[in-house]
Design an enzyme around this catalytic site. Structure first.
Site, PDB file in Angstrom:
ATOM      1  CB  SER A 174      -0.967  -0.004   1.180  1.00 25.83           C
ATOM      2  OG  SER A 174      -1.932  -1.026   1.028  1.00 25.83           O
TER       3      SER A 174
ATOM      4  CE  LYS B 225      -9.271  -5.816   4.714  1.00 21.12           C
ATOM      5  NZ  LYS B 225      -9.553  -6.367   3.371  1.00 21.12           N
TER       6      LYS B 225
ATOM      7  CG  ASN C 106     -17.467 -21.776   3.342  1.00 20.87           C
ATOM      8  OD1 ASN C 106     -16.325 -21.417   3.049  1.00 20.87           O
ATOM      9  ND2 ASN C 106     -17.879 -21.862   4.587  1.00 20.87           N
TER      10      ASN C 106
ATOM     11  CD  GLN D 237      -7.428  -1.949  -1.431  1.00 13.91           C
ATOM     12  OE1 GLN D 237      -8.050  -1.209  -0.686  1.00 13.91           O
ATOM     13  NE2 GLN D 237      -6.127  -2.138  -1.342  1.00 13.91           N
TER      14      GLN D 237
END
Length: 274
Positions: free
Chosen positions: A18, A67, A153, A250
């Protein structure tokens, strides 16, 4: 005049791309941005965020494992963050309130559509995994109106829960859940939202889910082909894409939220590939 402070917070954080991405955005756009990486203690995320904004910080990106905490501590949340149950972007609004957003889904969709030329409308899509990474991208995928979206899943109940959560956003899209072994027909697009590739593992999928026109997308990225993408190519997939473009896209969406400027991403993706 000093540059505005931004950072990415995670644990661990030394591997993060980032700071490089945002410094490239800043130089490209001429924005006065100083972007660093902060490793927060696992039990000290909230204090790290408060301290950052107290010393004049303008915005934060948030990565693993924080998050959900970022989402929980916000005073208000963008709609896409609210549904995702997680936030990767924080900033203070004009009233001083802490606002949480989630740009992961937008990043994925932008990479698929703008960078790789895929129109998701009408596609038959299989998404692997039912954790936070998948929950964060389902809304933006559904907004592109695929014909069918199946969430597979290991624990089917978790996939069922996501189907129930996003039923109101499905519109005409058929939304379904199943175990990894159940799908046997080929899909147009398969998105791997599990972290299995990082460990060199694979979800136990039937090879028949890969057809000659199937495109696969691994939300993980690496210098070499990911385990999942290599498996799919070996089964005859037409294309395999990793998540580096999603990472850059993003970040670009976060940059736009903070600065009101949309950076060009293609040159940045190319630089990171090199």
């Amino acid at each position: 005049m000093s540059d505005d402070l931004y950072a990415v917070v995670g644990n661990p954080i030394s591997h993060s791309k980032s700071p490089k991405i945002h410094s490239l955005f800043a130089s490209q756009t001429g924005e006065a941005v100083d972007y660093t990486a902060i490793q927060a203690p696992e039990d000290g995320f909230r204090e790290t965020v408060s301290e950052f904004f107290a010393r004049g910080g303008k915005g934060l990106n948030v990565t693993v494992p924080f998050k959900e905490q970022a989402w929980a501590m916000a005073d208000r949340r963008a709609a896409r963050a609210e549904k995702a149950g997680a936030a990767n972007t924080l900033y203070r609004d004009s009233d001083g309130q802490l606002v949480a957003d989630n740009t992961d889904g937008q990043g994925l969709v932008s990479d698929l559509t703008a960078n790789h030329g895929l129109d998701l409308a009408g596609l038959n899509i299989l998404v692997l995994g039912a954790g936070g990474a998948v929950r964060g991208v389902l809304g933006p995928i559904l907004s592109r109106r695929p014909a069918r979206l199946v969430i597979a899943n290991r624990t089917v109940a978790k996939a069922d829960a996501l189907v129930a959560l996003f039923a109101d956003e499905a519109g005409d899209t058929e939304l379904a859940a199943c175990g990894f072994e159940q799908p046997t027909q080929p899909f147009d697009l398969i998105i791997n939202g599990t972290s299995a590739s990082l460990k060199g593992d694979l979800p136990p999928l039937a090879p028949s889910v890969i057809g000659s026109d199937t495109v696969v997308y691994d939300m993980m990225y690496s210098a070499t082909t990911t385990t999942f993408n290599q498996w799919a190519l070996d089964q005859g997939a037409s294309r395999a894409i990793d998540g580096l473009g999603m990472l850059v896209e993003q970040a670009a969406e976060s940059f736009r939220i903070w600065r009101g400027v949309s950076p060009q991403t293609d040159a940045v993706i190319k630089t990171l590939r090199e």
